[in-house]
Structures are given as structure tokens and as C-alpha cells.
Design a protein around this motif. Structure first.
Motif, PDB file in Angstrom:
ATOM      1  N   GLN A 182      -6.614  -8.051  -2.717  1.00  0.00           N
ATOM      2  CA  GLN A 182      -5.934  -9.262  -2.275  1.00  0.00           C
ATOM      3  C   GLN A 182      -6.922 -10.418  -2.221  1.00  0.00           C
ATOM      4  O   GLN A 182      -8.071 -10.249  -1.831  1.00  0.00           O
ATOM      5  CB  GLN A 182      -5.258  -8.916  -0.945  1.00  0.00           C
ATOM      6  CG  GLN A 182      -5.508  -9.802   0.194  1.00  0.00           C
ATOM      7  CD  GLN A 182      -4.829  -9.271   1.464  1.00  0.00           C
ATOM      8  OE1 GLN A 182      -4.390  -8.121   1.563  1.00  0.00           O
ATOM      9  NE2 GLN A 182      -4.789 -10.107   2.448  1.00  0.00           N
ATOM     10  N   ASP A 227      -8.896   1.424  -4.739  1.00  0.00           N
ATOM     11  CA  ASP A 227      -9.023   0.378  -3.717  1.00  0.00           C
ATOM     12  C   ASP A 227      -7.681   0.189  -3.039  1.00  0.00           C
ATOM     13  O   ASP A 227      -6.647   0.219  -3.691  1.00  0.00           O
ATOM     14  CB  ASP A 227      -9.448  -0.946  -4.361  1.00  0.00           C
ATOM     15  CG  ASP A 227     -10.719  -0.776  -5.152  1.00  0.00           C
ATOM     16  OD1 ASP A 227     -11.709  -0.316  -4.579  1.00  0.00           O
ATOM     17  OD2 ASP A 227     -10.688  -1.081  -6.356  1.00  0.00           O
ATOM     18  N   GLU A 228      -7.728  -0.020  -1.755  1.00  0.00           N
ATOM     19  CA  GLU A 228      -6.492  -0.218  -1.009  1.00  0.00           C
ATOM     20  C   GLU A 228      -6.528  -1.559  -0.290  1.00  0.00           C
ATOM     21  O   GLU A 228      -7.600  -2.115  -0.057  1.00  0.00           O
ATOM     22  CB  GLU A 228      -6.313   0.885   0.037  1.00  0.00           C
ATOM     23  CG  GLU A 228      -6.271   2.272  -0.570  1.00  0.00           C
ATOM     24  CD  GLU A 228      -5.761   3.310   0.414  1.00  0.00           C
ATOM     25  OE1 GLU A 228      -4.794   3.015   1.143  1.00  0.00           O
ATOM     26  OE2 GLU A 228      -6.329   4.408   0.455  1.00  0.00           O
ATOM     27  N   ALA A 229      -5.360  -2.060   0.044  1.00  0.00           N
ATOM     28  CA  ALA A 229      -5.269  -3.280   0.846  1.00  0.00           C
ATOM     29  C   ALA A 229      -4.245  -3.024   1.946  1.00  0.00           C
ATOM     30  O   ALA A 229      -3.072  -3.359   1.810  1.00  0.00           O
ATOM     31  CB  ALA A 229      -4.847  -4.460  -0.034  1.00  0.00           C
ATOM     32  N   PRO A 230      -4.686  -2.367   3.024  1.00  0.00           N
ATOM     33  CA  PRO A 230      -3.741  -2.014   4.089  1.00  0.00           C
ATOM     34  C   PRO A 230      -3.089  -3.266   4.684  1.00  0.00           C
ATOM     35  O   PRO A 230      -3.699  -4.336   4.673  1.00  0.00           O
ATOM     36  CB  PRO A 230      -4.613  -1.310   5.134  1.00  0.00           C
ATOM     37  CG  PRO A 230      -5.893  -1.007   4.456  1.00  0.00           C
ATOM     38  CD  PRO A 230      -6.060  -2.001   3.352  1.00  0.00           C
ATOM     39  N   LEU A 289      -6.248   6.744  -6.321  1.00  0.00           N
ATOM     40  CA  LEU A 289      -6.156   5.423  -5.686  1.00  0.00           C
ATOM     41  C   LEU A 289      -7.565   5.004  -5.289  1.00  0.00           C
ATOM     42  O   LEU A 289      -8.196   5.645  -4.462  1.00  0.00           O
ATOM     43  CB  LEU A 289      -5.245   5.500  -4.454  1.00  0.00           C
ATOM     44  CG  LEU A 289      -4.988   4.178  -3.721  1.00  0.00           C
ATOM     45  CD1 LEU A 289      -4.363   3.142  -4.640  1.00  0.00           C
ATOM     46  CD2 LEU A 289      -4.084   4.407  -2.511  1.00  0.00           C
ATOM     47  N   THR A 310      -0.894  -5.149   3.564  1.00  0.00           N
ATOM     48  CA  THR A 310      -0.478  -6.190   2.637  1.00  0.00           C
ATOM     49  C   THR A 310       1.031  -6.122   2.420  1.00  0.00           C
ATOM     50  O   THR A 310       1.551  -5.092   2.003  1.00  0.00           O
ATOM     51  CB  THR A 310      -1.200  -6.001   1.284  1.00  0.00           C
ATOM     52  OG1 THR A 310      -2.579  -6.178   1.511  1.00  0.00           O
ATOM     53  CG2 THR A 310      -0.720  -6.991   0.257  1.00  0.00           C
ATOM     54  N   LYS A 365       1.342   4.087  -3.052  1.00  0.00           N
ATOM     55  CA  LYS A 365       1.115   5.520  -2.810  1.00  0.00           C
ATOM     56  C   LYS A 365       2.363   6.335  -3.169  1.00  0.00           C
ATOM     57  O   LYS A 365       2.262   7.387  -3.786  1.00  0.00           O
ATOM     58  CB  LYS A 365       0.741   5.762  -1.353  1.00  0.00           C
ATOM     59  CG  LYS A 365      -0.690   5.391  -1.041  1.00  0.00           C
ATOM     60  CD  LYS A 365      -0.997   5.720   0.404  1.00  0.00           C
ATOM     61  CE  LYS A 365      -2.391   5.298   0.795  1.00  0.00           C
ATOM     62  NZ  LYS A 365      -2.590   5.332   2.249  1.00  0.00           N
ATOM     63  N   VAL A 412      -2.240  -5.552  -8.251  1.00  0.00           N
ATOM     64  CA  VAL A 412      -2.259  -4.096  -8.416  1.00  0.00           C
ATOM     65  C   VAL A 412      -2.724  -3.801  -9.840  1.00  0.00           C
ATOM     66  O   VAL A 412      -2.203  -4.374 -10.800  1.00  0.00           O
ATOM     67  CB  VAL A 412      -0.861  -3.480  -8.172  1.00  0.00           C
ATOM     68  CG1 VAL A 412      -0.878  -1.969  -8.414  1.00  0.00           C
ATOM     69  CG2 VAL A 412      -0.389  -3.771  -6.754  1.00  0.00           C
ATOM     70  N   ILE A 459      -5.590  -1.840  -5.454  1.00  0.00           N
ATOM     71  CA  ILE A 459      -4.880  -2.980  -4.863  1.00  0.00           C
ATOM     72  C   ILE A 459      -5.939  -3.908  -4.300  1.00  0.00           C
ATOM     73  O   ILE A 459      -6.816  -3.459  -3.564  1.00  0.00           O
ATOM     74  CB  ILE A 459      -3.943  -2.545  -3.711  1.00  0.00           C
ATOM     75  CG1 ILE A 459      -3.114  -1.318  -4.111  1.00  0.00           C
ATOM     76  CG2 ILE A 459      -3.028  -3.680  -3.285  1.00  0.00           C
ATOM     77  CD1 ILE A 459      -2.342  -0.721  -2.940  1.00  0.00           C
ATOM     78  N   ASN A 507       0.823  -1.214   0.000  1.00  0.00           N
ATOM     79  CA  ASN A 507       0.000   0.000   0.000  1.00  0.00           C
ATOM     80  C   ASN A 507       0.862   1.271   0.000  1.00  0.00           C
ATOM     81  O   ASN A 507       0.602   2.208  -0.746  1.00  0.00           O
ATOM     82  CB  ASN A 507      -0.877  -0.006   1.254  1.00  0.00           C
ATOM     83  CG  ASN A 507      -2.305   0.335   0.940  1.00  0.00           C
ATOM     84  OD1 ASN A 507      -2.968  -0.417   0.239  1.00  0.00           O
ATOM     85  ND2 ASN A 507      -2.758   1.465   1.421  1.00  0.00           N
ATOM     86  N   GLU A 508       1.908   1.241   0.842  1.00  0.00           N
ATOM     87  CA  GLU A 508       2.787   2.416   0.948  1.00  0.00           C
ATOM     88  C   GLU A 508       3.546   2.615  -0.346  1.00  0.00           C
ATOM     89  O   GLU A 508       3.682   3.730  -0.846  1.00  0.00           O
ATOM     90  CB  GLU A 508       3.786   2.234   2.118  1.00  0.00           C
ATOM     91  CG  GLU A 508       3.127   2.056   3.475  1.00  0.00           C
ATOM     92  CD  GLU A 508       2.114   3.152   3.758  1.00  0.00           C
ATOM     93  OE1 GLU A 508       2.457   4.329   3.580  1.00  0.00           O
ATOM     94  OE2 GLU A 508       0.967   2.828   4.131  1.00  0.00           O
TER      95      GLU A 508
END
Ligand code: ADP
Length: 168
Positions: A82, A41-44, A39, A46, A20, A89, A80, A16-17
Motif C-alpha cells: 500500500q 507481502d501483506e497489508a493488514p 503470500l 487494508t 488469502k 496486489v 499486497i 488481505n483476507e
């Protein structure tokens, strides 16, 4: 890469980082084409086992292609997601799409869709070939599909890194 002498420096990377960061790094390039990066969708949390610098290189290539081929004022969506031990991605543009006769060659070296449009946009035709090899060295895969409504979705998939159990 072709001679097999290239080695990666894998480390545990918070995807995620990194995604970004890649969007911040490429914002000025997208601005030149009047293209907005979003951005979606995110997948924190991951984590993948990857070469940070090389993964940024892959993201830069996908984002810069998406910006380059977008209509002015267009938007590029990055996502992103999962599932099943893998993380994907996606970089989604609203450009002209990939011509049918070019699809099988797009990840080959020096491949460019042979049109005045592509020549006008510049480039070397090496970026995607390098992306494919880098991602495969990280045990992943790359691909693309048509975007419903027009444009292209480029994506890569990487195995999730198993988190070591925390000692209680
Ligand atoms: P370069 O961008 O330097 O030409 P790439 O390997 O990154 O090299 O891309 C190869 C070719 O694939 C491009 O020249 C273009 O014809 C096509 N292509 C890549 N990304 C896109 C995209 N998002 N939309 C339309 N065509 C694309």
C-alpha cells in the motif's frame, strides 16, 4: 459488461483476507501444475470498496494464469503493498514471460499469444479482458511487467477506502 448493463455490488472488503481466500480457493488448481502459491507481502487492515465476488474472480484469473504458465515445481508469489492512498496486489510467476508482439493486445478480448504453447495450455483469451473491465469498474487499473530473472508480474491497483473516524 460491454453493454453497460452489468452492475457491481460494492462493499467494504478487507483485502488481505480476500487475497488469502483466493489462494485457498486456487490451491488445488495450482497443485495440478505442481506449483506452490506463497503470500510474500501483506497489508493488514487494508480496506477497499469492491465487489467481493468479482475481486475473487480477478484473483482467480491471475493466479490460475500464473500457475498454468509456471514451470512444473515453480512458485507463484502473491503480494499486497500500500502507498499513497492506493493498494497494489501482485501475482508473480517464473514462466515464459509475455512475447513482445503480444504485449499491446494482452488485455483485448479473445487475445492469446499465438503459439502452440498457449494452445496446449487451453483457455479462451477472455480472462484478462474481463479482469481489466472489472477492476476499472472498481476505479482501479491493471497491468503487468517483466519479472527480473524471468517470468511475469501481473498486478492491479485499487484506491484505499478511507476509514470513517471512530467516535470517541
Ligand atoms: P486465457 O488464459 O483463457 O487464454 P487470458 O485473457 O487470461 O485468457 O490470457 C490471455 C493470454 O495471455 C494467455 O492465453 C497467454 O497467452 C497470456 N498470458 C496470460 N497470463 C500469462 C502469464 N502469467 N504468463 C505468460 N502468458 C500469460
Amino acid at each position: 459488461i460491454e453493454s453497460g448493463k452489468f452492475t457491481l455490488q460494492p462493499e467494504s472488503v478487507l483485502l488481505n483476507e480476500l487475497v488469502k481466500d483466493s489462494m485457498v480457493l486456487n490451491r488445488a488448481f495450482a497443485d495440478r501444475f505442481g506449483v506452490e502459491l506463497q503470500l510474500r507481502d501483506e497489508a493488514p487492515d487494508t480496506t477497499v470498496n469492491a465487489d467481493r465476488k468479482r475481486l475473487l474472480q480477478v484473483m482467480t484469473n491471475l493466479i490460475s494464469n500464473a500457475a498454468k504458465f509456471s514451470p512444473k515445481g515453480g512458485r507463484v508469489d502473491v503480494g499486497i503493498a500500500q502507498s499513497d492512498g492506493m493498494v497494489t496486489v501482485t501475482v508473480e510467476d517464473r514462466g515464459p514471460g509475455i512475447p513482445a508482439e503480444f504485449r499491446s493486445r494482452i488485455f483485448s478480448r479473445f487475445a492469446q499469444a499465438d503459439s502452440a504453447y498457449t494452445r496446449q495450455k487451453g483457455g479462451t483469451g477472455l480472462g484478462l479482458a474481463i479482469c481489466k473491465r472489472l477492476i476499472e469498474l472498481m476505479d482501479g487499473s491493471v497491468g503487468f511487467r517483466d519479472r527480473p530473472g524471468g517470468g511475469t508480474v501481473f498486478f492491479f491497483e485499487l484506491p484505499l477506502l478511507q476509514q470513517p473516524a471512530t467516535a470517541s
